[in-house]
Design an enzyme around this catalytic site. Structure first.
Site, PDB file in Angstrom:
ATOM      1  N   ASP A  33       0.861  -1.190   0.000  1.00 34.92           N
ATOM      2  CA  ASP A  33       0.000   0.000   0.000  1.00 34.92           C
ATOM      3  C   ASP A  33       0.893   1.235   0.000  1.00 34.92           C
ATOM      4  O   ASP A  33       1.923   1.251   0.666  1.00 34.92           O
ATOM      5  CB  ASP A  33      -0.903  -0.021   1.256  1.00 34.92           C
ATOM      6  CG  ASP A  33      -2.110   0.884   1.122  1.00 34.92           C
ATOM      7  OD1 ASP A  33      -1.914   2.088   0.920  1.00 34.92           O
ATOM      8  OD2 ASP A  33      -3.251   0.379   1.223  1.00 34.92           O
ATOM      9  N   LEU A  35      -0.314   4.144   1.010  1.00 32.39           N
ATOM     10  CA  LEU A  35      -0.927   4.956   2.084  1.00 32.39           C
ATOM     11  C   LEU A  35      -1.492   6.280   1.574  1.00 32.39           C
ATOM     12  O   LEU A  35      -1.655   7.208   2.353  1.00 32.39           O
ATOM     13  CB  LEU A  35       0.069   5.193   3.232  1.00 32.39           C
ATOM     14  CG  LEU A  35       0.538   3.922   3.961  1.00 32.39           C
ATOM     15  CD1 LEU A  35       1.531   4.272   5.076  1.00 32.39           C
ATOM     16  CD2 LEU A  35      -0.643   3.153   4.564  1.00 32.39           C
ATOM     17  N   ALA A  76      -6.736  -1.419  -4.696  1.00 31.41           N
ATOM     18  CA  ALA A  76      -6.051  -0.126  -4.635  1.00 31.41           C
ATOM     19  C   ALA A  76      -6.369   0.743  -5.845  1.00 31.41           C
ATOM     20  O   ALA A  76      -5.579   0.830  -6.776  1.00 31.41           O
ATOM     21  CB  ALA A  76      -4.547  -0.366  -4.528  1.00 31.41           C
ATOM     22  N   SER A 119     -16.820  -2.557  -9.215  1.00 33.73           N
ATOM     23  CA  SER A 119     -17.854  -1.681  -8.643  1.00 33.73           C
ATOM     24  C   SER A 119     -19.142  -1.764  -9.447  1.00 33.73           C
ATOM     25  O   SER A 119     -19.120  -2.014 -10.662  1.00 33.73           O
ATOM     26  CB  SER A 119     -17.340  -0.238  -8.675  1.00 33.73           C
ATOM     27  OG  SER A 119     -18.393   0.672  -8.516  1.00 33.73           O
ATOM     28  N   TYR A 143     -14.692   6.739 -13.434  1.00 33.19           N
ATOM     29  CA  TYR A 143     -14.341   5.713 -12.441  1.00 33.19           C
ATOM     30  C   TYR A 143     -14.898   4.351 -12.878  1.00 33.19           C
ATOM     31  O   TYR A 143     -14.188   3.345 -12.916  1.00 33.19           O
ATOM     32  CB  TYR A 143     -14.903   6.138 -11.083  1.00 33.19           C
ATOM     33  CG  TYR A 143     -14.969   5.064 -10.033  1.00 33.19           C
ATOM     34  CD1 TYR A 143     -13.803   4.567  -9.450  1.00 33.19           C
ATOM     35  CD2 TYR A 143     -16.201   4.558  -9.592  1.00 33.19           C
ATOM     36  CE1 TYR A 143     -13.867   3.579  -8.467  1.00 33.19           C
ATOM     37  CE2 TYR A 143     -16.272   3.583  -8.610  1.00 33.19           C
ATOM     38  CZ  TYR A 143     -15.103   3.091  -8.051  1.00 33.19           C
ATOM     39  OH  TYR A 143     -15.166   2.116  -7.080  1.00 33.19           O
ATOM     40  N   LYS A 147     -13.011   0.728 -14.170  1.00 31.03           N
ATOM     41  CA  LYS A 147     -13.272  -0.626 -13.646  1.00 31.03           C
ATOM     42  C   LYS A 147     -13.623  -1.570 -14.806  1.00 31.03           C
ATOM     43  O   LYS A 147     -13.181  -2.720 -14.848  1.00 31.03           O
ATOM     44  CB  LYS A 147     -14.437  -0.593 -12.651  1.00 31.03           C
ATOM     45  CG  LYS A 147     -14.173   0.197 -11.369  1.00 31.03           C
ATOM     46  CD  LYS A 147     -13.282  -0.572 -10.426  1.00 31.03           C
ATOM     47  CE  LYS A 147     -13.244   0.042  -9.038  1.00 31.03           C
ATOM     48  NZ  LYS A 147     -12.180  -0.533  -8.203  1.00 31.03           N
ATOM     49  N   ALA A 208     -24.853  17.639   2.824  1.00 36.13           N
ATOM     50  CA  ALA A 208     -25.421  18.070   1.539  1.00 36.13           C
ATOM     51  C   ALA A 208     -26.135  16.884   0.902  1.00 36.13           C
ATOM     52  O   ALA A 208     -25.529  15.817   0.741  1.00 36.13           O
ATOM     53  CB  ALA A 208     -24.309  18.580   0.630  1.00 36.13           C
ATOM     54  N   ARG A 223     -29.545   3.245  -3.089  1.00 35.29           N
ATOM     55  CA  ARG A 223     -28.322   2.434  -3.125  1.00 35.29           C
ATOM     56  C   ARG A 223     -28.490   1.194  -2.262  1.00 35.29           C
ATOM     57  O   ARG A 223     -29.283   1.160  -1.333  1.00 35.29           O
ATOM     58  CB  ARG A 223     -27.122   3.239  -2.580  1.00 35.29           C
ATOM     59  CG  ARG A 223     -26.760   4.456  -3.411  1.00 35.29           C
ATOM     60  CD  ARG A 223     -26.101   4.038  -4.710  1.00 35.29           C
ATOM     61  NE  ARG A 223     -25.716   5.188  -5.527  1.00 35.29           N
ATOM     62  CZ  ARG A 223     -26.499   5.764  -6.445  1.00 35.29           C
ATOM     63  NH1 ARG A 223     -27.720   5.319  -6.669  1.00 35.29           N
ATOM     64  NH2 ARG A 223     -26.052   6.780  -7.154  1.00 35.29           N
ATOM     65  N   ARG A 282     -25.124  15.513  -8.508  1.00 37.54           N
ATOM     66  CA  ARG A 282     -23.704  15.386  -8.859  1.00 37.54           C
ATOM     67  C   ARG A 282     -23.597  14.637 -10.177  1.00 37.54           C
ATOM     68  O   ARG A 282     -24.323  13.662 -10.389  1.00 37.54           O
ATOM     69  CB  ARG A 282     -22.960  14.556  -7.804  1.00 37.54           C
ATOM     70  CG  ARG A 282     -22.507  15.321  -6.621  1.00 37.54           C
ATOM     71  CD  ARG A 282     -21.691  14.446  -5.717  1.00 37.54           C
ATOM     72  NE  ARG A 282     -22.324  13.152  -5.442  1.00 37.54           N
ATOM     73  CZ  ARG A 282     -21.975  12.342  -4.455  1.00 37.54           C
ATOM     74  NH1 ARG A 282     -21.004  12.684  -3.655  1.00 37.54           N
ATOM     75  NH2 ARG A 282     -22.586  11.186  -4.257  1.00 37.54           N
ATOM     76  N   GLY A 284     -22.628  11.990 -12.814  1.00 37.04           N
ATOM     77  CA  GLY A 284     -22.198  10.587 -12.738  1.00 37.04           C
ATOM     78  C   GLY A 284     -22.952   9.749 -11.727  1.00 37.04           C
ATOM     79  O   GLY A 284     -22.661   8.566 -11.576  1.00 37.04           O
TER      80      GLY A 284
HETATM   81  N1  LIG Z   1     -16.046   1.791  -0.497  1.00 36.98           N
HETATM   82  C1  LIG Z   1     -17.018   1.450  -1.355  1.00 36.98           C
HETATM   83  O1  LIG Z   1     -18.199   1.715  -1.130  1.00 36.98           O
HETATM   84  C2  LIG Z   1     -16.676   0.712  -2.624  1.00 36.98           C
HETATM   85  C3  LIG Z   1     -17.718   0.273  -3.455  1.00 36.98           C
HETATM   86  C4  LIG Z   1     -17.394  -0.419  -4.633  1.00 36.98           C
HETATM   87  C5  LIG Z   1     -16.076  -0.661  -4.946  1.00 36.98           C
HETATM   88  N2  LIG Z   1     -15.091  -0.208  -4.138  1.00 36.98           N
HETATM   89  C6  LIG Z   1     -13.699  -0.459  -4.520  1.00 36.98           C
HETATM   90  O2  LIG Z   1     -13.091  -1.152  -3.458  1.00 36.98           O
HETATM   91  C7  LIG Z   1     -11.718  -0.798  -3.387  1.00 36.98           C
HETATM   92  C8  LIG Z   1     -11.397  -0.353  -1.969  1.00 36.98           C
HETATM   93  O3  LIG Z   1     -12.246   0.724  -1.608  1.00 36.98           O
HETATM   94  P1  LIG Z   1     -12.023   1.476  -0.217  1.00 36.98           P
HETATM   95  O4  LIG Z   1     -13.260   2.228   0.073  1.00 36.98           O
HETATM   96  O5  LIG Z   1     -11.471   0.530   0.777  1.00 36.98           O
HETATM   97  O6  LIG Z   1     -10.896   2.511  -0.670  1.00 36.98           O
HETATM   98  P2  LIG Z   1      -9.701   3.122   0.184  1.00 36.98           P
HETATM   99  O7  LIG Z   1      -9.303   4.376  -0.514  1.00 36.98           O
HETATM  100  O8  LIG Z   1     -10.052   3.200   1.623  1.00 36.98           O
HETATM  101  O9  LIG Z   1      -8.555   2.027   0.020  1.00 36.98           O
HETATM  102  C9  LIG Z   1      -7.708   1.963  -1.102  1.00 36.98           C
HETATM  103  C10 LIG Z   1      -6.318   1.606  -0.588  1.00 36.98           C
HETATM  104  O10 LIG Z   1      -5.451   1.467  -1.708  1.00 36.98           O
HETATM  105  C11 LIG Z   1      -4.261   2.216  -1.488  1.00 36.98           C
HETATM  106  N3  LIG Z   1      -3.754   2.631  -2.799  1.00 36.98           N
HETATM  107  C12 LIG Z   1      -4.371   3.441  -3.704  1.00 36.98           C
HETATM  108  N4  LIG Z   1      -3.612   3.591  -4.800  1.00 36.98           N
HETATM  109  C13 LIG Z   1      -2.496   2.846  -4.589  1.00 36.98           C
HETATM  110  C14 LIG Z   1      -1.344   2.596  -5.372  1.00 36.98           C
HETATM  111  N5  LIG Z   1      -1.162   3.186  -6.554  1.00 36.98           N
HETATM  112  N6  LIG Z   1      -0.392   1.779  -4.865  1.00 36.98           N
HETATM  113  C15 LIG Z   1      -0.547   1.197  -3.646  1.00 36.98           C
HETATM  114  N7  LIG Z   1      -1.631   1.416  -2.853  1.00 36.98           N
HETATM  115  C16 LIG Z   1      -2.588   2.230  -3.324  1.00 36.98           C
HETATM  116  C17 LIG Z   1      -4.692   3.364  -0.597  1.00 36.98           C
HETATM  117  O11 LIG Z   1      -3.641   3.957   0.122  1.00 36.98           O
HETATM  118  C18 LIG Z   1      -5.711   2.682   0.299  1.00 36.98           C
HETATM  119  O12 LIG Z   1      -5.094   2.104   1.422  1.00 36.98           O
HETATM  120  C19 LIG Z   1     -11.485   0.257  -4.457  1.00 36.98           C
HETATM  121  O13 LIG Z   1     -10.980  -0.345  -5.623  1.00 36.98           O
HETATM  122  C20 LIG Z   1     -12.872   0.794  -4.727  1.00 36.98           C
HETATM  123  O14 LIG Z   1     -12.991   1.286  -6.050  1.00 36.98           O
HETATM  124  C21 LIG Z   1     -15.353   0.469  -2.994  1.00 36.98           C
END
Ligand SMILES: NC(=O)c1ccc[n+]([C@@H]2O[C@H](COP(=O)([O-])OP(=O)(O)OC[C@H]3O[C@@H](n4cnc5c(N)ncnc54)[C@H](O)[C@@H]3O)[C@@H](O)[C@H]2O)c1
Length: 338
Positions: A33, A35, A76, A119, A143, A147, A208, A223, A282, A284
């Site tokens: 990660d 971070l 990520a 997603s 976005y 995906k 909002a 949702r 918004r 999208g």
């Molecule tokens: N949270 C939701 O409701 C939701 C819904 C559908 C899909 N997703 C997908 O699930 C995944 C996780 O979502 P989340 O909410 O936990 O997101 P998040 O942002 O909390 O976690 C993403 C993690 O990936 C790391 N990261 C990002 N780019 C990176 C890179 N280039 N190299 C290394 N690490 C990297 C970030 O530091 C973070 O720790 C994502 O792909 C998101 O699109 C999330």
């Protein structure tokens, strides 16, 4: 026999819960990660942590060559739908580019299984009916388009190189670890439940409400909210299942709640009214996104444990009350890494 998994993005919201689930189940886990949105304090101390970026092919080669991996989870991505509509080229180059590098490295280093967190946004503007895996994919945001591109890459990786994969189209991830250690702490936060909770607790200005003129029963977007612990079990079951064949699964409860219903739930559980104001739509944002989870239930036996919105909201509220500042500050994060 224990397995060793690599979780890319394991310091993030869903990833940190997944890492805790893997190590609690007795398997080994390494987190990669950078971070950028994740938190070191969210990574289970039983897991190994590597600070590194998917954009860096040398890091990827070093990590993937360092040992035999039983599977890779990729969570990520940049994942702000609104931001993707302001900066589409950034989303369309970074997310598919990073995933492409990871898939390529997996193929070259003999990793046989990869689970990708996709997603519901791959479907775009859907109607009220629950979306199954045969629903045409017409992303309505950059976005979602990113995906979609990665899902297509994985099909080529399987066809040409035999990489087994799962694409998990998550609807709205929400809630927090019932043990109270982990929760949702995005910066900036864009997800409705933590925003409504923070508005109710007075940590933020009024919420909002983006659009109240959609073609839905109360005019606000609908949702499908699924508890993050149930997404952990979906990941683990999908990793097992792809031993047999690659899969695409839509993962949600199969029931939608409108933005107004979520706000009412937060008010009910927090015991106060959520301060809010109506804002415009918004770009999208589809009106409806509800999953049909029949396929994952039938093929893997996945069953969500948290089946009501109030339970999901309650777990998120408990975490937020106990962690009003979220995880560590940036300064503490730097000192932990030193
Ligand atoms: N949270 C939701 O409701 C939701 C819904 C559908 C899909 N997703 C997908 O699930 C995944 C996780 O979502 P989340 O909410 O936990 O997101 P998040 O942002 O909390 O976690 C993403 C993690 O990936 C790391 N990261 C990002 N780019 C990176 C890179 N280039 N190299 C290394 N690490 C990297 C970030 O530091 C973070 O720790 C994502 O792909 C998101 O699109 C999330």
């Amino acid at each position: 026999m224990t397995s060793h998994f690599l979780v890319v993005g394991g310091a993030g919201f869903i990833g940190s819960h997944l890492v805790a689930g893997i190590v609690s189940g007795g398997d080994h886990c390494t987190v990669l990660d950078n971070l950028q949105t994740g938190h070191l304090a969210a990574v289970d101390p039983r897991a190994s942590f590597i600070l590194g970026d998917l954009a860096d092919p040398v890091t990827l080669d070093t990590v993937l060559a360092s040992q035999r991996w039983d599977g890779v989870f990729h969570l990520a991505d940049l994942s702000l739908v609104g931001e993707s509509m302001r900066e589409p080229m950034r989303y369309l180059t970074i997310n598919p580019g990073n995933a492409g590098r990871l898939i390529d490295a997996c193929i070259r280093h003999g990793v046989r299984r990869l689970v990708f967190t996709s997603s519901a946004n791959v479907f775009g503007n859907a109607d009220a009916a629950p979306l199954d895996e045969d629903t045409p994919m017409r992303p309505a945001s950059a976005y979602g388009e990113g995906k979609f591109i990665v899902e297509r890459m994985l099909q080529w990786a399987e066809r040409v190189h035999g990489l087994q994969f799962a694409c998990l189209r998550f609807f709205n991830a929400a809630g927090a670890d019932p043990g109270g250690r982990l929760g949702e702490a995005h910066q900036p936060e864009t997800h409705l439940i933590p925003l409504a909770i923070d508005a109710a607790l007075g940590h933020r200005p009024p919420l909002a409400l983006y659009g109240d003129d959609y073609a839905t029963p109360d005019g606000t977007c609908v949702r499908d909210y699924v508890h993050v612990s149930d997404l952990v079990s979906a990941h683990l079951l999908a990793m097992e299942r792809i031993e047999q064949s690659s899969v695409h699964y839509n993962v949600g409860l199969g029931r939608g709640y409108s933005v107004r219903e979520v706000i009412e739930s937060v008010g009910r559980i927090a015991g106060c009214t959520v301060p809010m104001h109506c804002a415009g739509r918004r770009a999208g944002d589809p009106a409806w996104l509800i999953a049909s989870p029949s396929r994952i239930m039938r093929e893997t036996g996945w069953r969500p444990r948290f089946t009501s919105l109030d339970e999901i909201v309650e777990s998120a509220l408990i975490w937020r009350r106990n962690h009003p500042q979220g995880y560590e500050t940036a300064a503490l994060q730097r000192s932990l890494l030193a």
